[in-house]
Structure formats: structure tokens, C-alpha cells
Design a protein around this motif. Structure first.
Motif, PDB file in Angstrom:
ATOM      1  N   GLN A  58      -8.205   0.457   2.685  1.00  0.00           N
ATOM      2  CA  GLN A  58      -8.510  -0.861   3.240  1.00  0.00           C
ATOM      3  C   GLN A  58      -8.269  -0.830   4.752  1.00  0.00           C
ATOM      4  OE1 GLN A  58     -10.167  -2.758   1.310  1.00  0.00           O
ATOM      5  NE2 GLN A  58      -8.919  -3.929  -0.130  1.00  0.00           N
ATOM      6  N   PRO A  79       0.827  -1.214   0.000  1.00  0.00           N
ATOM      7  CA  PRO A  79       0.000   0.000   0.000  1.00  0.00           C
ATOM      8  C   PRO A  79       0.857   1.259   0.000  1.00  0.00           C
ATOM      9  CG  PRO A  79      -0.859  -1.591   1.567  1.00  0.00           C
ATOM     10  CD  PRO A  79       0.451  -2.144   1.074  1.00  0.00           C
ATOM     11  N   ALA A 116      -3.816   1.798   3.781  1.00  0.00           N
ATOM     12  CA  ALA A 116      -4.222   0.655   4.600  1.00  0.00           C
ATOM     13  C   ALA A 116      -4.086   1.029   6.067  1.00  0.00           C
ATOM     14  CB  ALA A 116      -3.363  -0.570   4.289  1.00  0.00           C
ATOM     15  N   ALA A 141      -3.999  -1.183  -2.174  1.00  0.00           N
ATOM     16  CA  ALA A 141      -4.641  -0.064  -1.470  1.00  0.00           C
ATOM     17  C   ALA A 141      -3.802   1.208  -1.583  1.00  0.00           C
ATOM     18  CB  ALA A 141      -4.834  -0.416   0.001  1.00  0.00           C
ATOM     19  N   GLU A 146      -5.439  -6.595   3.171  1.00  0.00           N
ATOM     20  CA  GLU A 146      -5.184  -5.151   3.054  1.00  0.00           C
ATOM     21  C   GLU A 146      -3.792  -4.869   2.476  1.00  0.00           C
ATOM     22  OE1 GLU A 146      -3.400  -6.481   6.812  1.00  0.00           O
ATOM     23  OE2 GLU A 146      -5.416  -6.767   5.988  1.00  0.00           O
ATOM     24  N   LYS A 185     -11.610  -4.487  -3.316  1.00  0.00           N
ATOM     25  CA  LYS A 185     -10.622  -4.392  -4.400  1.00  0.00           C
ATOM     26  C   LYS A 185     -11.287  -4.524  -5.763  1.00  0.00           C
ATOM     27  CE  LYS A 185      -6.955  -6.639  -1.780  1.00  0.00           C
ATOM     28  NZ  LYS A 185      -6.218  -7.891  -1.600  1.00  0.00           N
TER      29      LYS A 185
END
Length: 372
Positions: free
Chosen positions: A128, A11, A166, A163, A138, A98
């Protein structure tokens, strides 16, 4: 020995700590329309996100989301036209979030994007927020959706599903019941262990895997005993996150392949299915992955240089001591079901081919029988 090449996706922003769920709203202060994807239970945390603008909550996510669940979520997204999607829940919720992020405003369908690297591009920001410590969804670029007709899981993998933000806030996991904490914790550990002992294992991923299973060894029993133990809860969320990182470039192996039919056919929650299977595959793989398996056993407090039988007994006892019902029969399986499960699990070459030792259909069946 040449080391395989890997590409790691994480992320863009990660917040770890108690109370940090409230950072989502300020981070996305410019969002006009937000779609929060949740379950009826996790929807109760939506206010803690501190979102502004128009907020729509879709909370009809079951334990094992299927194609119909995704279609319903996509329909809601097309009505509210979100410029931010927030997954607020466990792995099932985060997986659906997602897919909604990449599909709601796209000409592509689920069938178009199934498999690796087939998503054309993402148009919607994605946050997330994990509320369990298990799947590590995540952290990753993969989503799994059940196809009820075929009885298998459709896997979509794309860097477009990573993400933008996250959040690992241990306070969101306080209310997770002890049995779910135990099963999801073992699932997080299984992600790490299966990647660690994998044919595709990589030194960098080994580092994440070690951090993950050591954290589970240190904190899982504590979190099961006291759900409000913030340090233990945060340790498990990190273990889960590290497991999620392991899934991207390396992935799981036979353990998860053998667990999947227990979810799609028997309806067991993913974490529980993996917890039941984990000791058997750990012991089975010891003959070819002895050094790494011994490292796992030490980290989990089983002892040193155990035989296959001792390892199976110790791992089984570890799971049972957490309150996990380890018998498939107790969960409604019948002896006649097992060959069908075995053929389906063995056919999952995506994961089975990662296992450090080949397993025949009979080997898989013997695992189910031992777990029966």
C-alpha cells in the motif's frame, strides 16, 4: 476502572521517507504478475515503484468507489492473476486494493465479507503506497465501499487486509493541490480526535491520536502554503498513518457518521465532508470530553479552556484559514436535503454509538443546519 482489551494490527513492513516508493519493486522482485490499482493521476507514479515482471494498471477508481468499481477491478485481477497487488493512491484506492487482494481468487463475495472478521483468508501479497495524507488506509484493516442503491457505505474489516508493506513517501504528495491537502489533513486529524474522545478510547490509542493531531497542528498550514515542503508533507503522512492506527481498535464517532451522507448523497470528497463537520462535533462533545478537547484545542493553536462557542469559532476559523469552503450550501446542499442526511447519519450506529455523548436526530440536524 478496567481498561478495555484491544488488538492492534499494523503493516508487516513500513518505509517512511522521501524516495522510498522505489523500494516496492526490489521488495517484490519475485513477483511474476503485479496489479497496480490507482487513479488516472496516481497511475503516473507507477514507474517509480520499480516493479519487474508483468505489470497491469487499473486506474478507474473514482473519489467515492462503489460496488461497480470493485467489480471492475476484480475482473481485471481475474484476467491478470496477480501474485502482488499494489494500492497506489489515496484512501479510495487503498480500500479497493485491500478488497481485491482478498476477493479476486476467492469464492467469497463482497456481501459475504461485509462486517468484521468475515474474510476467510488472503492469498495475495499487498503493498500500500499512499499518495495523500488523509485516510491512513495504508495502516488499517478496514475498507469502505459505497452502495449506490442504499446510499450507504459497506464496511469490511479483517486482519487479512493489512498490508505486507506500506510506504509513506512525501514526494508522492507534492502535487496534491492546497485545497485537497487541507481537507485530507483535517480528515487525518478527525480520525485522531474522534478516537481520542471516543467511548471506546484506550490509553495506547490515545498515544497515537496525540501524535497525530499534534503533527497536524504543526504542519498542515505549512503544507498548504508550500506543497514541496518535505518536512511538512512527511509530518502529515505520519499523522494520517497514526489516524489509520486509531481506526482499527477504536474507530471514529459522530463526526464521521454525520460526514458520510455528504459523500454518498451530495458527492463531496470524504476529507472535505469531514472538514466541514469537524468543528461542530468537536464543540458539541466538549461538555463531556472537556479535558481531552482542551488538549486538542491547545495542540491546534486555538487557546486554552475555551467555551463551546469559542471552540466552534476557533475550529471553524482554523479550517477556513486553510482555504476550505465550510458552507454546505456552497457545495450544493439544499435545506430540504438536511433531514434525510440527519436520519441516515443517526442510523449509523456503528459510529454513532462510539460518540462520548448521545446525539438525537435533532442534534444531528442542528449540526447540518449550523454548517449550512
Amino acid at each position: 476502572m478496567t481498561i478495555a482489551q484491544i488488538t492492534l494490527h499494523q503493516p508487516r513492513r513500513l518505509a517512511v521517507g522521501a524516495g522510498l516508493v522505489g523500494e516496492v519493486g526490489p521488495w517484490a522482485a519475485d513477483a511474476q504478475s503485479t496489479l497496480v490499482i490507482a487513479t488516472p493521476i496516481t497511475a503516473g507514479f507507477a514507474d517509480r515503484l520499480k516493479l519487474s515482471g508483468r505489470v497491469t494498471v487499473f486506474d478507474a477508481i473514482p473519489g467515492e468507489p462503489d460496488i461497480a468499481t470493485l467489480e471492475a477491478a476484480l475482473e481485471v485481477a481475474r484476467q491478470c492473476k496477480p501474485d502482488l497487488i499494489v494500492g497506489l493512491g489515496g484512501g479510495s484506492v487503498l480500500d479497493v486494493a485491500k478488497l481485491v487482494a482478498v476477493l479476486w481468487d476467492s469464492a467469497q463475495t463482497l456481501g459475504d465479507v461485509a462486517g468484521p472478521n468475515r474474510v476467510a483468508g488472503r492469498r495475495t501479497r499487498l503493498a500500500q503506497v499512499a499518495t495523500t495524507a488523509g485516510t491512513g488506509s495504508e495502516a488499517g484493516i478496514r475498507s469502505l465501499i459505497t452502495d449506490p442503491e442504499k446510499g450507504n457505505k459497506i464496511a469490511v474489516e479483517s486482519p487479512h487486509m493489512i498490508a505486507d508493506f506500506a510506504v509513506l513517501d512525501p514526494e508522492l504528495t507534492y502535487s496534491v493541490p492546497p485545497a485537497v491537502t487541507a481537507a485530507t489533513g483535517v480528515d487525518a486529524m478527525a480520525h485522531c480526535v474522534e478516537a481520542f474522545t471516543n467511548r471506546r478510547a484506550h490509553p495506547m490509542i490515545d498515544g497515537f491520536a496525540r501524535m497525530g493531531f499534534r503533527l497536524v497542528g504543526k504542519y498542515l498550514a505549512r503544507a498548504v502554503r508550500d506543497g514541496q515542503d518535505t518536512e511538512a508533507r512527511e509530518g502529515l503522512m505520519l499523522a494520517s498513518y497514526y489516524g489509520g492506527i486509531c481506526l482499527g481498535p477504536v474507530n471514529t464517532a459522530a463526526g464521521h457518521a454525520i460526514a458520510y451522507p455528504l459523500g454518498t448523497r451530495l458527492g463531496l470528497p470524504h476529507g472535505l465532508a469531514n472538514a466541514i463537520i469537524f468543528p461542530h462535533v468537536l464543540a458539541f462533545n466538549r461538555s463531556v470530553a472537556a479535558k481531552k478537547t482542551d488538549e486538542v484545542a491547545l495542540a491546534l493553536g486555538f487557546g486554552d479552556a475555551l467555551s463551546e462557542a469559542q471552540l466552534l469559532s476557533a475550529a471553524h476559523g482554523f479550517c477556513r484559514s486553510l482555504g476550505i469552503e465550510m458552507s454546505l450550501a456552497a457545495h450544493g446542499a439544499t435545506v430540504d436535503d438536511l433531514p434525510r442526511y440527519a436520519s441516515e447519519a443517526h442510523a449509523n450506529r456503528r459510529l454513532m454509538d462510539n460518540n462520548p455523548i448521545d446525539m438525537s436526530v435533532d442534534d444531528v440536524l442542528s449540526v447540518y443546519r449550523a454548517a449550512f
